[in-house]
Design a protein around this motif. Structure first.
Motif, mmCIF file in Angstrom:
data_model
loop_
_atom_site.group_PDB
_atom_site.id
_atom_site.type_symbol
_atom_site.label_atom_id
_atom_site.label_comp_id
_atom_site.label_asym_id
_atom_site.label_seq_id
_atom_site.Cartn_x
_atom_site.Cartn_y
_atom_site.Cartn_z
ATOM 1 N N ARG A 1 1.743 -14.731 -5.510
ATOM 2 C CA ARG A 1 0.953 -14.494 -6.713
ATOM 3 C C ARG A 1 -0.297 -15.368 -6.750
ATOM 4 N N GLU A 2 -0.172 -16.614 -6.215
ATOM 5 C CA GLU A 2 -1.321 -17.529 -6.212
ATOM 6 C C GLU A 2 -2.313 -17.237 -5.094
ATOM 7 N N GLY A 3 -1.962 -16.274 -4.236
ATOM 8 C CA GLY A 3 -2.830 -15.985 -3.098
ATOM 9 C C GLY A 3 -2.518 -16.830 -1.880
ATOM 10 N N ASN B 1 6.460 2.443 10.717
ATOM 11 C CA ASN B 1 5.931 2.611 9.357
ATOM 12 C C ASN B 1 5.624 1.256 8.717
ATOM 13 N N ARG B 2 5.156 0.344 9.534
ATOM 14 C CA ARG B 2 4.909 -1.025 9.082
ATOM 15 C C ARG B 2 3.933 -1.081 7.909
ATOM 16 N N LYS B 3 2.861 -0.308 7.980
ATOM 17 C CA LYS B 3 1.823 -0.382 6.949
ATOM 18 C C LYS B 3 2.392 -0.043 5.572
ATOM 19 N N GLU B 4 3.166 1.040 5.490
ATOM 20 C CA GLU B 4 3.742 1.451 4.218
ATOM 21 C C GLU B 4 4.747 0.409 3.715
ATOM 22 N N LEU B 5 5.566 -0.116 4.637
ATOM 23 C CA LEU B 5 6.547 -1.127 4.258
ATOM 24 C C LEU B 5 5.843 -2.394 3.764
ATOM 25 N N HIS B 6 4.803 -2.786 4.480
ATOM 26 C CA HIS B 6 4.067 -3.992 4.102
ATOM 27 C C HIS B 6 3.524 -3.857 2.670
ATOM 28 N N GLU B 7 2.973 -2.721 2.362
ATOM 29 C CA GLU B 7 2.390 -2.514 1.030
ATOM 30 C C GLU B 7 3.444 -2.592 -0.062
ATOM 31 N N LEU B 8 4.623 -2.025 0.189
ATOM 32 C CA LEU B 8 5.701 -2.053 -0.800
ATOM 33 C C LEU B 8 6.200 -3.479 -1.035
ATOM 34 N N LEU B 9 6.371 -4.224 0.048
ATOM 35 C CA LEU B 9 6.826 -5.615 -0.081
ATOM 36 C C LEU B 9 5.742 -6.484 -0.716
ATOM 37 N N GLN B 10 4.498 -6.275 -0.284
ATOM 38 C CA GLN B 10 3.408 -7.080 -0.815
ATOM 39 C C GLN B 10 3.252 -6.880 -2.329
ATOM 40 N N ASP B 11 3.472 -5.665 -2.777
ATOM 41 C CA ASP B 11 3.391 -5.391 -4.214
ATOM 42 C C ASP B 11 4.405 -6.236 -4.986
ATOM 43 N N LYS B 12 5.586 -6.413 -4.408
ATOM 44 C CA LYS B 12 6.615 -7.238 -5.041
ATOM 45 C C LYS B 12 6.235 -8.721 -4.985
ATOM 46 N N PHE B 13 5.782 -9.176 -3.821
ATOM 47 C CA PHE B 13 5.441 -10.597 -3.647
ATOM 48 C C PHE B 13 4.257 -11.010 -4.519
ATOM 49 N N THR B 14 3.363 -10.079 -4.810
ATOM 50 C CA THR B 14 2.195 -10.381 -5.647
ATOM 51 C C THR B 14 2.613 -10.848 -7.039
ATOM 52 N N LYS B 15 3.830 -10.501 -7.439
ATOM 53 C CA LYS B 15 4.327 -10.872 -8.765
ATOM 54 C C LYS B 15 5.148 -12.160 -8.741
ATOM 55 N N MET B 16 5.279 -12.792 -7.556
ATOM 56 C CA MET B 16 6.139 -13.969 -7.413
ATOM 57 C C MET B 16 5.338 -15.186 -6.955
ATOM 58 N N LYS B 17 5.747 -16.366 -7.406
ATOM 59 C CA LYS B 17 5.128 -17.608 -6.956
ATOM 60 C C LYS B 17 5.638 -17.973 -5.562
ATOM 61 N N LEU B 18 4.800 -18.687 -4.819
ATOM 62 C CA LEU B 18 5.159 -19.043 -3.447
ATOM 63 C C LEU B 18 6.466 -19.832 -3.391
#
Length: 365
Positions: free
Chosen positions: A220-222, A262-279
């Motif tokens: 979430r913090e980038g 299908n790495r690209k699609e998987l990456h996007e789905l996981l990244q969407d979740k991680f964007t909401k979480m702190k490191l």
């Protein structure tokens, strides 16, 4: 104590000598009158020389002079090991061919570091990055050079292993380690995969090309962190921990092979979740559940990192990563040019007057 004569410059022979110095060998660095070129650099300063030459002795002399040749051969007679990384046939041109060296010291362990094997390729330029280009390492790394001088230092390690083998097995002789071969060994299972399955893995990315998800993500913090999922059980745990159980039923991600495709699609789905979480929450959650994860440190953050062992540079606050070996170079100084010349000549039987004459004639420094 074993005595090593290091007749080298810049990286590959000096780093091999440094490893041996760390292990407790007496290492005598033979330098030209003007010194190892890595002693001074208008960009790097003396950092390269300091890292590769702590704990050694230095003797500076002109090996093209008859007196310099005499001194060198006397030194070889009183030593156990010789390392050199000079250009092909330079040793022979100087008068230090195998026959001469082994007539002086039949028990010598002599290891040469060269760019390529003997034959049609031996005179190709042997700069580390040039060899990365020709060996396939650069292509496998996405057309990027390796950081630092990893290619040369890898070969230095093989040189040291060869020397330790020869000493342990009591097998004196002339050994040769080729830098291009050391690079090819790194590509071992990539080359097998190409030969047997026709697979070529694209490099130069953070992702590992044959496992997924095995790449960098952002919190979430980038902040960037690396996630390494190398099998189905880990992927299953990951999805359940993140509340993404639906991915386990998705045909695109059923097996690792599917996930790689299908790495690209998987990456996007996981990244969407991680964007909401702190490191910290990500790292703590995944680590506790045996899923490999780590924050990506920048180079500036590695200095003083608690998980690395450090040593101090002599008479300085500069810290240097310790070699992962027995022994230590902590607070050991790098030799000034020719610092031990007079001392070593005295040990070889030269008297004060002879040494003065050699200094006057510019044979030694």
């Amino acid at each position: 104590m074993y005595r090593v004569v290091e007749l080298g410059h810049v990286i590959s022979a000096p780093f091999a000598g440094e490893i041996l110095a760390h292990l407790g060998f007496e290492v005598i660095k033979v330098e030209p009158i003007q010194g190892d070129p890595s002693r001074r650099d208008d960009v790097m300063g003396d950092s390269m020389f300091v890292f590769n030459n702590r704990g050694k002795k230095s003797i500076a002399m002109d090996l093209k002079s008859n007196k310099g040749k005499e001194v060198f051969l006397k030194l070889i007679k009183e030593s156990h090991v010789l390392i050199e990384n000079l250009s092909p046939y330079t040793m022979e041109k100087l008068g230090f061919d195998e026959k001469t060296l082994f007539s002086v010291n039949p028990n010598l362990v002599y290891c040469s570091i060269k760019g390529y094997p003997k034959g049609k390729y031996e005179n190709l330029p042997a700069f580390g990055t040039i060899i990365e280009s020709i060996s396939g390492i650069m292509d496998a790394n996405g057309k990027a050079r390796l950081p630092a001088s990893i290619t040369d230092m890898n070969t230095s390690t093989y040189c040291v292993i060869t020397i330790l083998h020869a000493l342990l097995m009591r097998k004196p002789g002339h050994y040769r380690v080729n830098i291009v071969q050391a690079d090819a060994v790194w590509l071992g299972y990539y080359l097998i995969a190409y030969e047997e399955f026709g697979k070529v893995f694209e490099g130069g990315k953070d992702e590992l090309p044959f496992w997924a998800p095995y790449e960098l993500f952002r919190s979430r913090e980038g902040e960037e962190f690396y996630l390494a999922v190398n099998d189905d059980p880990k992927f299953s745990r990951l999805c359940k921990l993140l509340g993404l159980e639906e991915l386990l039923k998705d045909e695109r991600f059923r097996t690792n092979s599917d996930r790689v495709k299908n790495r690209k699609e998987l990456h996007e789905l996981l990244q969407d979740k991680f964007t909401k979480m702190k490191l910290d929450d990500i790292v703590n959650l995944l680590s506790k559940n045996d899923i490999p994860v780590a924050k990506m440190n920048k180079l500036q953050e590695v200095v003083n990192a608690g998980f690395i062992e450090w040593e101090k540079r002599y008479n300085s606050n500069t810290i240097i990563p310790k070699l992962p070996l027995p022994g230590s170079l902590d607070n050991k100084k790098e030799p000034s040019l020719g610092e031990n010349t007079v001392e070593i000549l005295g040990e070889l039987g030269y008297n004060e007057e002879e040494i003065k004459i050699m200094i006057k004639e510019n044979v030694i420094r």
